[in-house]
Design an enzyme around this catalytic site. Structure first.
Site, PDB file in Angstrom:
ATOM      1  N   CYS A 185       0.833  -1.205   0.000  1.00  0.00           N
ATOM      2  CA  CYS A 185       0.000   0.000   0.000  1.00  0.00           C
ATOM      3  C   CYS A 185       0.874   1.265   0.000  1.00  0.00           C
ATOM      4  O   CYS A 185       1.521   1.555  -0.994  1.00  0.00           O
ATOM      5  CB  CYS A 185      -0.990  -0.039   1.150  1.00  0.00           C
TER       6      CYS A 185
ATOM      7  N   HIS B  77      -3.327  -4.934   1.186  1.00  0.00           N
ATOM      8  CA  HIS B  77      -2.722  -5.233   2.487  1.00  0.00           C
ATOM      9  C   HIS B  77      -2.742  -6.740   2.746  1.00  0.00           C
ATOM     10  O   HIS B  77      -3.655  -7.246   3.400  1.00  0.00           O
ATOM     11  CB  HIS B  77      -3.496  -4.527   3.605  1.00  0.00           C
TER      12      HIS B  77
ATOM     13  N   GLU C 149      -1.107  -8.369   4.807  1.00  0.00           N
ATOM     14  CA  GLU C 149      -0.920  -8.649   6.235  1.00  0.00           C
ATOM     15  C   GLU C 149      -2.228  -8.627   7.012  1.00  0.00           C
ATOM     16  O   GLU C 149      -2.268  -9.040   8.179  1.00  0.00           O
ATOM     17  CB  GLU C 149       0.062  -7.639   6.847  1.00  0.00           C
TER      18      GLU C 149
END
Length: 201
Positions: free
Chosen positions: A86, A177, A179
Protein backbone atom coordinates in the site's frame (compact mmCIF):
# COMPACT_ATOMS: atom_id res chain seq x y z
CA UNK A 1 20.03 -21.14 9.40
CA UNK A 2 18.02 -18.40 11.08
CA UNK A 3 16.98 -15.52 8.84
CA UNK A 4 16.72 -11.96 10.09
CA UNK A 5 13.77 -10.09 8.61
CA UNK A 6 13.11 -6.43 9.31
CA UNK A 7 9.77 -4.67 9.40
CA UNK A 8 10.17 -0.93 8.85
CA UNK A 9 8.23 0.31 11.85
CA UNK A 10 8.06 4.09 11.52
CA UNK A 11 4.30 3.82 10.83
CA UNK A 12 1.63 1.41 9.63
CA UNK A 13 0.57 -2.19 10.21
CA UNK A 14 3.78 -3.29 11.87
CA UNK A 15 2.49 -5.99 14.22
CA UNK A 16 0.36 -7.49 11.45
CA UNK A 17 3.40 -7.84 9.19
CA UNK A 18 5.43 -9.36 12.02
CA UNK A 19 2.71 -11.95 12.60
CA UNK A 20 2.41 -12.70 8.87
CA UNK A 21 6.17 -13.16 8.53
CA UNK A 22 6.23 -15.52 11.50
CA UNK A 23 3.33 -17.54 10.03
CA UNK A 24 5.04 -17.68 6.63
CA UNK A 25 8.32 -18.78 8.20
CA UNK A 26 6.53 -21.54 10.08
CA UNK A 27 4.76 -22.65 6.90
CA UNK A 28 8.01 -23.07 4.99
CA UNK A 29 10.03 -24.39 7.92
CA UNK A 30 12.44 -21.45 8.18
CA UNK A 31 13.74 -20.09 11.48
CA UNK A 32 13.40 -16.31 11.65
CA UNK A 33 14.20 -13.40 13.89
CA UNK A 34 11.88 -10.48 13.15
CA UNK A 35 13.09 -7.01 14.10
CA UNK A 36 11.08 -3.78 14.08
CA UNK A 37 13.16 -1.00 12.51
CA UNK A 38 12.71 2.58 13.70
CA UNK A 39 16.24 3.92 13.27
CA UNK A 40 19.27 3.51 11.05
CA UNK A 41 21.79 0.76 11.58
CA UNK A 42 19.52 -2.30 11.50
CA UNK A 43 18.66 -2.72 7.81
CA UNK A 44 22.18 -3.84 6.82
CA UNK A 45 21.85 -6.83 9.16
CA UNK A 46 18.56 -7.98 7.58
CA UNK A 47 18.14 -10.70 4.97
CA UNK A 48 14.76 -9.30 3.90
CA UNK A 49 12.47 -6.35 4.63
CA UNK A 50 8.78 -5.48 4.82
CA UNK A 51 7.73 -1.89 4.18
CA UNK A 52 4.18 -1.53 5.54
CA UNK A 53 1.41 0.82 4.58
CA UNK A 54 0.36 3.90 6.49
CA UNK A 55 0.56 7.50 5.29
CA UNK A 56 3.12 7.80 2.50
CA UNK A 57 4.17 11.40 3.11
CA UNK A 58 4.80 10.66 6.79
CA UNK A 59 6.64 7.41 6.06
CA UNK A 60 8.94 9.02 3.50
CA UNK A 61 9.71 11.92 5.85
CA UNK A 62 10.53 9.62 8.77
CA UNK A 63 12.66 7.30 6.63
CA UNK A 64 14.71 10.27 5.47
CA UNK A 65 14.95 11.81 8.95
CA UNK A 66 16.17 8.57 10.50
CA UNK A 67 18.54 7.69 7.65
CA UNK A 68 16.70 4.46 6.90
CA UNK A 69 15.93 5.48 3.29
CA UNK A 70 19.51 5.08 2.04
CA UNK A 71 19.84 1.75 3.83
CA UNK A 72 16.73 0.40 2.06
CA UNK A 73 18.13 1.52 -1.31
CA UNK A 74 21.41 -0.30 -0.53
CA UNK A 75 19.45 -3.39 0.59
CA UNK A 76 17.64 -3.54 -2.76
CA UNK A 77 20.85 -2.87 -4.69
CA UNK A 78 22.33 -5.91 -2.96
CA UNK A 79 19.46 -8.02 -4.32
CA UNK A 80 17.83 -8.67 -0.95
CA UNK A 81 14.04 -9.21 -0.91
CA UNK A 82 11.53 -6.49 0.01
CA UNK A 83 7.75 -6.60 0.35
CA UNK A 84 6.20 -3.12 0.08
CA UNK A 85 2.47 -2.83 0.73
CA UNK A 86 0.00 0.00 0.00
CA UNK A 87 1.76 3.20 1.12
CA UNK A 88 4.96 1.15 1.09
CA UNK A 89 4.42 0.73 -2.66
CA UNK A 90 4.05 4.50 -3.02
CA UNK A 91 7.25 5.18 -1.10
CA UNK A 92 9.18 2.48 -2.99
CA UNK A 93 8.10 3.75 -6.42
CA UNK A 94 10.00 5.89 -8.89
CA UNK A 95 7.24 8.53 -9.02
CA UNK A 96 4.30 9.03 -6.65
CA UNK A 97 3.00 12.05 -8.58
CA UNK A 98 3.11 13.96 -5.31
CA UNK A 99 5.96 16.29 -4.40
CA UNK A 100 5.33 15.65 -0.70
CA UNK A 101 6.51 12.05 -1.07
CA UNK A 102 10.26 11.58 -1.32
CA UNK A 103 10.25 8.20 -3.06
CA UNK A 104 13.00 5.59 -2.78
CA UNK A 105 13.02 4.84 -6.53
CA UNK A 106 13.56 1.11 -6.01
CA UNK A 107 10.51 0.12 -8.10
CA UNK A 108 10.33 1.37 -11.68
CA UNK A 109 6.70 2.42 -11.52
CA UNK A 110 4.51 5.50 -11.36
CA UNK A 111 1.82 5.33 -8.70
CA UNK A 112 -1.39 7.29 -8.15
CA UNK A 113 -2.14 7.74 -4.46
CA UNK A 114 -5.67 6.86 -3.34
CA UNK A 115 -6.58 5.92 -6.90
CA UNK A 116 -9.22 3.49 -5.72
CA UNK A 117 -10.84 6.14 -3.54
CA UNK A 118 -10.89 7.23 0.08
CA UNK A 119 -11.60 5.17 3.17
CA UNK A 120 -15.28 4.73 2.30
CA UNK A 121 -14.26 3.16 -1.00
CA UNK A 122 -12.18 0.41 0.58
CA UNK A 123 -13.05 -3.06 -0.67
CA UNK A 124 -11.98 -6.71 -0.81
CA UNK A 125 -11.47 -8.86 -3.88
CA UNK A 126 -10.19 -12.25 -4.94
CA UNK A 127 -7.07 -11.84 -7.09
CA UNK A 128 -5.27 -14.20 -9.41
CA UNK A 129 -1.62 -13.67 -8.49
CA UNK A 130 1.23 -15.02 -10.61
CA UNK A 131 3.08 -17.63 -8.57
CA UNK A 132 0.07 -18.59 -6.43
CA UNK A 133 -2.11 -21.60 -7.26
CA UNK A 134 -5.35 -20.21 -5.85
CA UNK A 135 -6.84 -16.69 -5.71
CA UNK A 136 -5.64 -14.39 -2.94
CA UNK A 137 -8.25 -12.55 -0.87
CA UNK A 138 -6.97 -8.98 -1.05
CA UNK A 139 -7.95 -6.10 1.24
CA UNK A 140 -7.78 -2.65 -0.40
CA UNK A 141 -7.84 0.39 1.91
CA UNK A 142 -7.46 3.80 0.27
CA UNK A 143 -5.38 1.88 -2.20
CA UNK A 144 -2.88 3.31 -4.67
CA UNK A 145 -2.75 2.00 -8.20
CA UNK A 146 0.21 1.49 -10.49
CA UNK A 147 -0.37 3.65 -13.56
CA UNK A 148 2.91 2.95 -15.38
CA UNK A 149 5.63 0.31 -15.09
CA UNK A 150 9.11 0.09 -16.54
CA UNK A 151 10.13 -2.57 -19.08
CA UNK A 152 11.70 -4.86 -16.50
CA UNK A 153 8.76 -4.84 -14.08
CA UNK A 154 6.56 -7.94 -13.89
CA UNK A 155 2.84 -7.43 -13.23
CA UNK A 156 1.79 -10.17 -10.81
CA UNK A 157 -1.88 -9.22 -10.41
CA UNK A 158 -4.42 -6.76 -11.77
CA UNK A 159 -7.80 -5.47 -10.69
CA UNK A 160 -10.10 -3.63 -13.09
CA UNK A 161 -7.30 -3.93 -15.69
CA UNK A 162 -4.86 -2.02 -13.46
CA UNK A 163 -1.73 -3.46 -11.82
CA UNK A 164 -2.10 -4.03 -8.08
CA UNK A 165 0.87 -6.35 -7.49
CA UNK A 166 4.23 -6.00 -9.24
CA UNK A 167 7.77 -7.29 -8.99
CA UNK A 168 10.88 -5.27 -9.83
CA UNK A 169 13.98 -7.34 -9.15
CA UNK A 170 14.01 -8.24 -5.44
CA UNK A 171 11.03 -6.00 -4.62
CA UNK A 172 7.41 -7.18 -4.60
CA UNK A 173 4.95 -4.32 -4.14
CA UNK A 174 1.19 -4.49 -3.66
CA UNK A 175 -1.64 -1.96 -3.63
CA UNK A 176 -3.45 -4.10 -1.08
CA UNK A 177 -2.72 -5.23 2.49
CA UNK A 178 -1.75 -8.94 2.54
CA UNK A 179 -0.92 -8.65 6.23
CA UNK A 180 -4.60 -8.06 7.08
CA UNK A 181 -5.59 -11.63 6.21
CA UNK A 182 -4.56 -15.01 7.62
CA UNK A 183 -3.15 -15.93 4.19
CA UNK A 184 0.64 -15.58 4.31
CA UNK A 185 1.31 -16.62 0.70
CA UNK A 186 2.27 -13.11 -0.48
CA UNK A 187 4.87 -12.93 2.29
CA UNK A 188 6.16 -16.35 1.26
CA UNK A 189 6.28 -15.32 -2.40
CA UNK A 190 8.01 -12.00 -1.76
CA UNK A 191 10.36 -12.84 1.09
CA UNK A 192 10.86 -16.55 1.63
CA UNK A 193 10.90 -17.93 -1.92
CA UNK A 194 13.86 -15.68 -2.86
CA UNK A 195 15.68 -16.48 0.39
CA UNK A 196 15.26 -20.21 -0.16
CA UNK A 197 16.37 -19.87 -3.79
CA UNK A 198 19.51 -17.99 -2.78
CA UNK A 199 20.31 -20.56 -0.11
CA UNK A 200 20.14 -23.42 -2.62
CA UNK A 201 22.07 -21.57 -5.36
Amino acid sequence: MERRIGVVAVQGNVSEHVAAIERAADAVGTAVSVVEIREAGHVPDCDALALPGGESTTISRLLRREGIDAEIVDHVAAGKPVLATCAGLIVASRDARDDRVDTLDVVDATVDRNAFGRQVDSFEAGLDVAGLDDPFHAVFIRAPVVSEVGPDVDVLATWDDRPVAIRDGPVVATSFHPELTDDDRIHRLALFDPLRASASA
